[in-house]
Design a protein around this motif. Structure first.
Motif, PDB file in Angstrom:
ATOM      1  N   ARG A  39       0.640  -1.083   0.086  1.00 37.81           N
ATOM      2  CA  ARG A  39      -0.026  -0.083   0.159  1.00 37.81           C
ATOM      3  C   ARG A  39       0.702   1.289  -0.045  1.00 37.81           C
ATOM      4  NH1 ARG A  39      -4.859   1.047  -1.848  1.00 37.81           N
ATOM      5  NH2 ARG A  39      -3.482   2.620  -2.918  1.00 37.81           N
ATOM      6  N   VAL A  40       1.830   1.098   0.506  1.00 36.56           N
ATOM      7  CA  VAL A  40       2.957   2.368   0.916  1.00 36.56           C
ATOM      8  C   VAL A  40       3.585   2.584  -0.540  1.00 36.56           C
ATOM      9  CG1 VAL A  40       5.052   3.365   1.671  1.00 36.56           C
ATOM     10  CG2 VAL A  40       3.223   2.064   3.173  1.00 36.56           C
ATOM     11  N   CYS A  41       3.711   1.564  -1.230  1.00 39.95           N
ATOM     12  CA  CYS A  41       4.551   1.785  -2.618  1.00 39.95           C
ATOM     13  C   CYS A  41       3.322   2.203  -3.664  1.00 39.95           C
ATOM     14  CB  CYS A  41       5.043   0.428  -3.115  1.00 39.95           C
ATOM     15  SG  CYS A  41       6.460  -0.171  -2.006  1.00 39.95           S
ATOM     16  N   LEU A  42       2.214   1.675  -3.473  1.00 37.40           N
ATOM     17  CA  LEU A  42       1.238   2.133  -4.394  1.00 37.40           C
ATOM     18  C   LEU A  42       0.783   3.807  -4.137  1.00 37.40           C
ATOM     19  CD1 LEU A  42      -1.084  -0.952  -4.415  1.00 37.40           C
ATOM     20  CD2 LEU A  42      -0.042  -0.013  -6.425  1.00 37.40           C
ATOM     21  N   ASP A  43       0.690   4.071  -3.040  1.00 35.04           N
ATOM     22  CA  ASP A  43       0.710   5.438  -2.793  1.00 35.04           C
ATOM     23  C   ASP A  43       1.623   6.441  -3.148  1.00 35.04           C
ATOM     24  OD1 ASP A  43      -1.823   4.957  -1.516  1.00 35.04           O
ATOM     25  OD2 ASP A  43      -1.164   4.917   0.602  1.00 35.04           O
ATOM     26  N   ALA A  44       2.974   5.620  -3.040  1.00 34.39           N
ATOM     27  CA  ALA A  44       3.839   6.545  -3.575  1.00 34.39           C
ATOM     28  C   ALA A  44       3.969   6.786  -5.074  1.00 34.39           C
ATOM     29  CB  ALA A  44       5.380   5.949  -3.241  1.00 34.39           C
ATOM     30  N   LEU A  45       3.614   5.567  -5.739  1.00 33.34           N
ATOM     31  CA  LEU A  45       3.575   5.667  -7.203  1.00 33.34           C
ATOM     32  C   LEU A  45       2.443   6.604  -7.746  1.00 33.34           C
ATOM     33  CD1 LEU A  45       4.073   1.771  -7.997  1.00 33.34           C
ATOM     34  CD2 LEU A  45       5.523   3.391  -8.597  1.00 33.34           C
ATOM     35  N   GLN A  46       1.354   6.513  -6.896  1.00 37.97           N
ATOM     36  CA  GLN A  46       0.254   7.627  -7.480  1.00 37.97           C
ATOM     37  C   GLN A  46       0.695   8.894  -7.174  1.00 37.97           C
ATOM     38  OE1 GLN A  46      -3.160   6.894  -4.923  1.00 37.97           O
ATOM     39  NE2 GLN A  46      -4.474   8.753  -5.972  1.00 37.97           N
ATOM     40  N   HIS A  47       1.401   9.295  -6.151  1.00 44.82           N
ATOM     41  CA  HIS A  47       1.540  10.667  -5.700  1.00 44.82           C
ATOM     42  C   HIS A  47       2.954  11.355  -6.172  1.00 44.82           C
ATOM     43  CE1 HIS A  47      -1.744   9.569  -3.058  1.00 44.82           C
ATOM     44  NE2 HIS A  47      -2.173  10.514  -3.675  1.00 44.82           N
ATOM     45  N   SER A  48       3.611  10.650  -6.735  1.00 48.31           N
ATOM     46  CA  SER A  48       5.065  11.030  -7.191  1.00 48.31           C
ATOM     47  C   SER A  48       5.227  11.958  -8.024  1.00 48.31           C
ATOM     48  CB  SER A  48       6.177   9.638  -7.628  1.00 48.31           C
ATOM     49  OG  SER A  48       7.299  10.200  -8.022  1.00 48.31           O
ATOM     50  N   PRO A  49       5.999  13.032  -8.241  1.00 46.31           N
ATOM     51  CA  PRO A  49       5.932  14.117  -9.016  1.00 46.31           C
ATOM     52  C   PRO A  49       6.664  13.330 -10.357  1.00 46.31           C
ATOM     53  CG  PRO A  49       7.709  14.450  -7.625  1.00 46.31           C
ATOM     54  CD  PRO A  49       6.852  13.389  -7.043  1.00 46.31           C
ATOM     55  N   ALA A  50       7.041  11.991 -10.443  1.00 42.67           N
ATOM     56  CA  ALA A  50       7.956  12.010 -11.483  1.00 42.67           C
ATOM     57  C   ALA A  50       7.035  11.022 -12.475  1.00 42.67           C
ATOM     58  CB  ALA A  50       8.811  10.924 -11.113  1.00 42.67           C
ATOM     59  N   THR A  51       7.572  10.769 -13.721  1.00 41.22           N
ATOM     60  CA  THR A  51       6.826   9.984 -14.787  1.00 41.22           C
ATOM     61  C   THR A  51       6.967   8.494 -14.133  1.00 41.22           C
ATOM     62  OG1 THR A  51       7.631  11.290 -16.436  1.00 41.22           O
ATOM     63  CG2 THR A  51       7.048   8.872 -16.890  1.00 41.22           C
ATOM     64  N   VAL A  52       5.783   7.866 -14.281  1.00 42.92           N
ATOM     65  CA  VAL A  52       5.611   6.491 -13.954  1.00 42.92           C
ATOM     66  C   VAL A  52       5.462   5.586 -14.950  1.00 42.92           C
ATOM     67  CG1 VAL A  52       3.996   4.720 -12.495  1.00 42.92           C
ATOM     68  CG2 VAL A  52       4.400   7.051 -11.853  1.00 42.92           C
ATOM     69  N   LEU A  53       6.209   4.516 -15.068  1.00 43.10           N
ATOM     70  CA  LEU A  53       6.266   3.369 -16.159  1.00 43.10           C
ATOM     71  C   LEU A  53       5.733   1.931 -15.529  1.00 43.10           C
ATOM     72  CD1 LEU A  53       6.764   1.995 -18.882  1.00 43.10           C
ATOM     73  CD2 LEU A  53       9.176   1.910 -17.990  1.00 43.10           C
ATOM     74  N   ALA A  54       4.838   1.366 -15.718  1.00 43.50           N
ATOM     75  CA  ALA A  54       3.980   0.250 -14.956  1.00 43.50           C
ATOM     76  C   ALA A  54       4.653  -1.058 -16.082  1.00 43.50           C
ATOM     77  CB  ALA A  54       2.791   0.304 -15.032  1.00 43.50           C
ATOM     78  N   ILE A  55       4.975  -2.026 -15.282  1.00 41.67           N
ATOM     79  CA  ILE A  55       5.471  -3.088 -16.119  1.00 41.67           C
ATOM     80  C   ILE A  55       4.225  -4.120 -16.420  1.00 41.67           C
ATOM     81  CG2 ILE A  55       7.007  -5.315 -16.261  1.00 41.67           C
ATOM     82  CD1 ILE A  55       8.973  -3.636 -14.872  1.00 41.67           C
ATOM     83  N   ASP A  56       3.780  -4.403 -17.581  1.00 41.31           N
ATOM     84  CA  ASP A  56       2.735  -5.219 -17.919  1.00 41.31           C
ATOM     85  C   ASP A  56       1.409  -4.595 -17.722  1.00 41.31           C
ATOM     86  OD1 ASP A  56       2.540  -7.492 -19.413  1.00 41.31           O
ATOM     87  OD2 ASP A  56       2.659  -8.911 -17.841  1.00 41.31           O
ATOM     88  N   LEU A  57       1.402  -4.208 -16.429  1.00 44.18           N
ATOM     89  CA  LEU A  57      -0.151  -3.622 -15.989  1.00 44.18           C
ATOM     90  C   LEU A  57       0.302  -2.792 -14.911  1.00 44.18           C
ATOM     91  CD1 LEU A  57      -2.349  -6.839 -15.448  1.00 44.18           C
ATOM     92  CD2 LEU A  57      -3.006  -4.803 -17.152  1.00 44.18           C
ATOM     93  N   PRO A  58      -0.598  -1.394 -14.787  1.00 44.13           N
ATOM     94  CA  PRO A  58      -0.599  -0.920 -13.492  1.00 44.13           C
ATOM     95  C   PRO A  58      -0.918  -1.869 -12.114  1.00 44.13           C
ATOM     96  CG  PRO A  58      -1.802   0.405 -15.119  1.00 44.13           C
ATOM     97  CD  PRO A  58      -1.546  -1.001 -15.450  1.00 44.13           C
ATOM     98  N   SER A  59      -0.225  -1.979 -11.148  1.00 46.71           N
ATOM     99  CA  SER A  59      -0.497  -2.934 -10.235  1.00 46.71           C
ATOM    100  C   SER A  59      -1.963  -2.678  -9.567  1.00 46.71           C
ATOM    101  CB  SER A  59       0.660  -2.671  -9.009  1.00 46.71           C
ATOM    102  OG  SER A  59       1.888  -3.124  -9.266  1.00 46.71           O
TER     103      SER A  59
END
Length: 511
Positions: free
Chosen positions: A154-174
């Motif tokens: 959950r902590v990682c998912l929250d960080a991915l959602q709110h990060s200012p950086a570009t996000v690249l998901a492998i295969d699918l967004p988790s």
């Protein structure tokens, strides 16, 4: 590797087919080959998306999706970037391929951390390698999707959602189901990203081995962002697709030696008048008629169910106003239901039994939903080879199927196929990633359109467009697919500084 755009059709595969492809390739290739190819592909795309990134944070789950991230970490570390990995796995319990990639990442000198770096910038990059297709379920309505209990997820998912950086998901967004495009319980983003007023990260997804249906419908389009695809050098073999992502229609030309009769007659039946209550719904029918006219129908007739109060549309005098009982339904492509209210019920049996071709929308669908006799009449049309298209939004589809709207949205492909089978016709389930289904045919998902279409009357416009395509000679499935594509493409090309209204959309669709 290539970017997925709306211009070309693509085969889509479900989780079961993808796993079979993966197992067959793993058996035919040397050990670790697929994960090494996947990690290299991720690293190459990461460098293209964020060439100036100084920091790359990779959130890796305990399975093979995490292994792909670990493999990418090794490659990116070797380019001189600062690579930080949060790994939710453990060497003693991880799959052999992922363990090998963990060892390679360690040897390359990546940094390990329990959380994302707190100094990332928009130029940096986050990679989501947490879950992949691990949460996908063949039947999400029957079996709740399981998920890891680790709080760090959950902590990682929250960080991915709110990060200012570009996000690249492998295969699918988790957390996204590969087959349905819905998030597992507890893993959906907290709020719609549109509410962040531009602060949400730019999102990309690299789909590996196969393109997954869930990336293109329901919540998938928002979650995935720009989709990329790498087949890792593996052909699908004999695996049949479970859906197709539609592409642009083939160019068509009109012969000089043609006339209005060459392109068919569309009749729009709807527009109830409620003078005693100071209400009228003629606008919906006129929108559908306008869309049919501007989509190329030879003639457009309008039968308003308002007792003949409107004799001519001064804004569009090309539309031919008629009494319903004056329509030769056997010779017409009929669009029925737009703004029809309760009045449509009085003419619906005639429309269903007599129309040469038929598009049923809005109040016509609501009238059919509780009426077994009307349902049977629609089924009989298919048995007699009379083309029919239903164009429900999710609530209308739920009424027709006896489900809740949430159940329809939980499996949009399945719901569209169920509609097509039960009513023996083409079904167009509108929404993000509109689904077009027909009996005994692989369904299609439309890649065009955006939230600008979330305004009154755009569904009426689509119904009129489908009618025009059918009248011009396209089969029902093709007519529906091409009309849905053009409808969405018009919204995609809409000027940024111009409000989209249904009346303007009806005139815009073939510019």
């Amino acid at each position: 590797m290539h970017r997925i755009t709306p211009h070309q059709p693509h085969a889509l595969f479900n989780t079961a087919a993808t796993r079979r492809m993966e197992h067959a390739a793993a058996a035919a290739l040397p050990p670790h080959t697929l994960m090494q190819r996947a990690g290299l592909a991720v690293a190459q795309l990461a460098q293209a998306l964020a060439p100036h990134a100084r920091t790359v944070w990779i959130a890796c789950g305990p399975g093979n999706n995490g292994g792909d991230g670990l493999e990418a970490a090794m490659h990116l570390q070797r380019t001189g970037r600062q690579v930080v990995v949060t790994w939710l796995g453990h060497p003693d319990g991880t799959p052999p391929d992922a363990k090998a990639s963990w060892q390679r990442a360690q040897a390359a000198g990546v940094q390990w951390a329990d959380a994302a770096p707190d100094d990332m910038t928009p130029a940096d990059l986050c990679i989501d390698a947490l879950l992949g297709i691990g949460l996908s379920s063949a039947n999400p309505l029957a079996t709740p999707i399981s998920r890891p209990s680790d709080d760090r997820l959950r902590v990682c998912l929250d960080a991915l959602q709110h990060s200012p950086a570009t996000v690249l998901a492998i295969d699918l967004p988790s957390g996204l189901d590969a087959d349905t495009g819905q998030f597992a319980a507890g893993l959906a983003p907290d709020t719609p990203r549109a509410h962040h007023h531009g602060s949400a990260p730019v999102r990309h997804t690299l789909s590996l081995l196969s393109l997954k249906s869930g990336l293109f419908t329901a919540a998938g389009r928002d979650a995935a962002g720009q989709v990329w695809f790498d087949d890792l050098g593996v052909a699908p073999g004999h695996e049949p697709p479970n859906a197709w992502l539609t592409g642009a229609a083939l160019p068509s030309t009109r012969a000089h030696a043609s006339h209005k009769g060459s392109y068919g007659d569309v009749a729009v039946v709807g527009g109830e008048g409620l003078a005693d209550r100071g209400m009228g719904m003629g606008g919906a029918a006129l929108l559908a008629a306008s869309a049919a006219l501007h989509s190329g129908a030879g003639r457009v007739l309008v039968a308003l169910l308002d007792h003949g109060h409107l004799q001519v549309d001064l804004q569009q005098p090309e539309l031919m106003l008629r009494r319903f009982d004056a329509l030769a339904l056997e010779d017409l492509t009929v669009v029925c239901g737009c703004g029809g209210g309760q009045a449509v019920g009085r003419v619906l049996a005639d429309v269903i039994t007599r129309s040469a071709q038929l598009v049923l929308d809005a109040d016509a669908l609501n009238a059919i939903a509780p009426n077994a006799a009307m349902h049977a009449l629609v089924v009989a049309r298919g048995q007699h080879g009379l083309p029919t298209v239903l164009t429900p939004h999710p609530l209308e589809a739920a009424r027709l199927l006896g489900l809740t709207t949430a159940e329809v949205q939980a499996d949009r492909l399945g719901a569209a196929q169920q509609l097509a089978a039960q009513f023996n016709c083409v079904a167009v389930l509108k929404g993000s990633g509109t689904v077009i289904a027909a009996p005994d045919r692989v369904p299609a998902i439309n890649p065009t359109g955006n939230a600008r279409l979330a305004t009154a009357g755009t569904g009426d416009v689509l119904a009129g467009m489908v009618g025009a395509h059918m009248a011009a000679g396209a089969g029902a499935f093709r007519a529906a697919s091409e009309a849905v594509y053009a409808h969405g493409l018009a919204a995609d090309g809409w000027p940024a500084d111009k409000a989209l209204t249904a009346s303007e959309l009806a005139r815009w669709v073939h510019r």
